[in-house]
Design a protein around this motif. Structure first.
Motif, short mmCIF file in Angstrom:
data_model
loop_
_atom_site.label_atom_id
_atom_site.label_comp_id
_atom_site.label_asym_id
_atom_site.label_seq_id
_atom_site.Cartn_x
_atom_site.Cartn_y
_atom_site.Cartn_z
N UNK A 131 0.80 -1.22 0.00
CA UNK A 131 0.00 0.00 0.00
C UNK A 131 0.83 1.27 0.00
N UNK A 132 2.16 1.16 -0.17
CA UNK A 132 3.00 2.35 -0.13
C UNK A 132 3.99 2.35 -1.28
N UNK A 133 4.61 3.53 -1.52
CA UNK A 133 5.66 3.67 -2.51
C UNK A 133 6.99 3.27 -1.86
N UNK A 134 7.76 2.41 -2.57
CA UNK A 134 9.00 1.87 -2.00
C UNK A 134 10.13 2.05 -3.02
N UNK A 135 11.32 2.41 -2.51
CA UNK A 135 12.53 2.40 -3.35
C UNK A 135 13.19 1.02 -3.19
N UNK A 136 13.39 0.35 -4.35
CA UNK A 136 13.97 -0.99 -4.34
C UNK A 136 15.42 -0.93 -4.83
N UNK A 137 16.21 -1.84 -4.27
CA UNK A 137 17.59 -2.01 -4.73
C UNK A 137 17.66 -3.26 -5.59
N UNK A 138 18.26 -3.13 -6.80
CA UNK A 138 18.34 -4.27 -7.72
C UNK A 138 17.67 -3.93 -9.02
N UNK A 139 17.24 -4.99 -9.75
CA UNK A 139 16.57 -4.79 -11.03
C UNK A 139 15.21 -5.48 -10.98
N UNK A 156 19.98 8.55 -5.67
CA UNK A 156 19.56 9.95 -5.67
C UNK A 156 18.47 10.18 -6.70
N UNK A 157 18.61 9.54 -7.86
CA UNK A 157 17.60 9.69 -8.90
C UNK A 157 16.27 9.09 -8.45
N UNK A 158 16.34 7.94 -7.76
CA UNK A 158 15.12 7.32 -7.25
C UNK A 158 14.41 8.22 -6.25
N UNK A 159 15.17 8.85 -5.37
CA UNK A 159 14.55 9.76 -4.39
C UNK A 159 13.96 10.98 -5.08
N UNK A 160 14.61 11.46 -6.13
CA UNK A 160 14.05 12.60 -6.87
C UNK A 160 12.73 12.22 -7.52
#
Length: 413
Positions: free
Chosen positions: A346-354, A395-399
């Protein structure tokens, strides 16, 4: 019948050896290949004697059985002649020869064989090896310890277990009778051909529908193109049906064609210098018949080779697995330098990997839960996040997250 002109014989020294120890014969009813061994001159003498002893059999026989007996007796008598020759010329001790002989009687082929020269039959587009090599490696093949392909490159492939020589007055000779038919092509050859030219190529040449002489030339060219490390002798005969004797001149090739010109080691200088080294590799015997006590040593050597081959295979397999493991680890490490934006439950998540999996293995892990509810996003942004958005870096993901959050619907108070 076998007509005059339907057979051919040729012999070539090859590209390595300095003299030709092979002999061949193509007559009216008799065809022979003999591959000599035993130093610089011994092989020449042995194969020449074998041809000379057998040429008297180039005549009609009352029956295939009579021809079979005559061939066996003549080859046995040759062994006695070789023994007598060595008694007079002791410098030729240890000489010997293979013999593969084919006599045509009516519509039958009568075959006598000892050693590792071969008789082949080409019939209806298929090539069949008729004789069995009397070699150490053939015993290994027969026992299932190596494959025929491994036998072609075995270091002991020229070790003969049976040979016609001055060692035994009663050699063990294979003799048998086979029916032949119109269209058959019989090929007799020394191992200078069959040892370097695969049977598939030989069959292709025999099936090219060329005359025997041109076919023999084509086979010789194949051997020379393959390096021809040994003498090459080829006798080829085409069958047209039932075989009566025809008149014609026999063809004798190899050392038997010039028996008076044979050198003997005693007549040659043994002096060498660094300017004129002896051609040892070219002159040494091409075959060797081991003493019985040496057979066990050869077998044990082959066991050691087999164990080394197995260990090398296992080591190679482990190395390949290790290389694959290193490559996979390196690839996985690279995926951990990538980031993307996606959705959790139910939330937006930044993932590491592909954004890919290998079977059940995921190539990404949650890196940072932003706390932004999917329900608060605009419809377009929510669909885009659920499909994931690739980022060049963290940094791009956070932007990307900041832009999405700035467009999010603010809940009413």
């Amino acid at each position: 019948m076998v007509f005059e002109g339907s057979s051919a014989a040729l012999s070539h020294t090859g590209k390595v050896r300095s003299n030709n120890q092979d002999s061949g014969y193509a007559g009216s009813n008799l065809f022979v290949v003999a591959d000599g061994m035993g130093g610089h001159a011994g092989g020449d003498v042995a194969s020449s004697i074998a041809i000379a002893q057998l040429t008297d059999l180039d005549r009609p026989f009352d029956s295939p059985a009579a021809a079979e007996r005559a061939l066996g007796e003549a080859i046995t008598d040759t062994a006695a002649t070789l023994i007598d020759t060595v008694a007079v010329r002791p410098e030729l001790a240890g000489m010997g020869t293979t013999v593969s002989a084919l006599a045509m009687v009516d519509d039958y082929a009568v075959i006598a064989h000892i050693g590792d020269s071969r008789v082949y039959l080409y019939r209806d587009g298929a090539l069949t090896q008729i004789t069995t090599d009397h070699t150490f490696v053939q015993r290994l093949v027969d026992s299932g310890r190596i494959t025929p392909e491994e036998a072609r490159y075995h270091p002991r492939r020229s070790v003969l277990m049976r040979v016609l020589g001055d060692m035994s007055p009663n050699p063990e000779i294979d003799t048998f009778v086979m029916p032949t038919q119109p269209g058959d092509r019989w090929l007799l050859c020394s191992d200078g051909l069959c040892g370097v030219v695969p049977d598939t190529q030989t069959a292709k040449a025999l099936g090219a529908d060329l005359a025997p002489a041109r076919t023999a030339d084509a086979l010789l060219k194949m051997a020379l193109d393959a390096g021809a490390p040994d003498n090459v002798t080829i006798v080829l005969v085409d069958v047209g049906g039932q075989h009566p004797l025809f008149s014609g001149t026999a063809t004798v090739v190899g050392s038997a064609s010039n028996p008076e010109g044979i050198d003997v080691p005693a007549a040659r200088s043994s002096r060498t210098s660094w300017l004129h080294p002896a051609r040892q590799a070219a002159n040494e015997p091409s075959h060797f018949e081991p003493a019985p006590e040496f057979l066990e040593e050869l077998i044990e050597e082959d066991r050691r080779r087999s164990r080394r081959r197995q260990l090398a295979w296992i080591a190679g397999f482990v190395i390949v697995l290790a290389m694959i493991g290193v490559a996979l680890f390196g690839a996985y490490q690279w995926t951990q330098t990538r980031f993307f934006v996606g959705a959790d439950d139910d939330t937006v998540v930044i993932y590491r990997g592909i954004q890919q999996n290998i079977g059940p293995i995921s190539l990404s892990t949650p890196y940072e839960d932003t706390g932004i509810l999917l329900a608060d996003l605009q419809s377009f942004d929510r669909t885009t996040v659920e499909r994931t958005i690739s980022a060049r870096s963290l940094a791009d993901a956070r932007a990307i997250v900041d832009r999405i959050e700035s467009r999010a619907e603010v809940p009413s108070g």
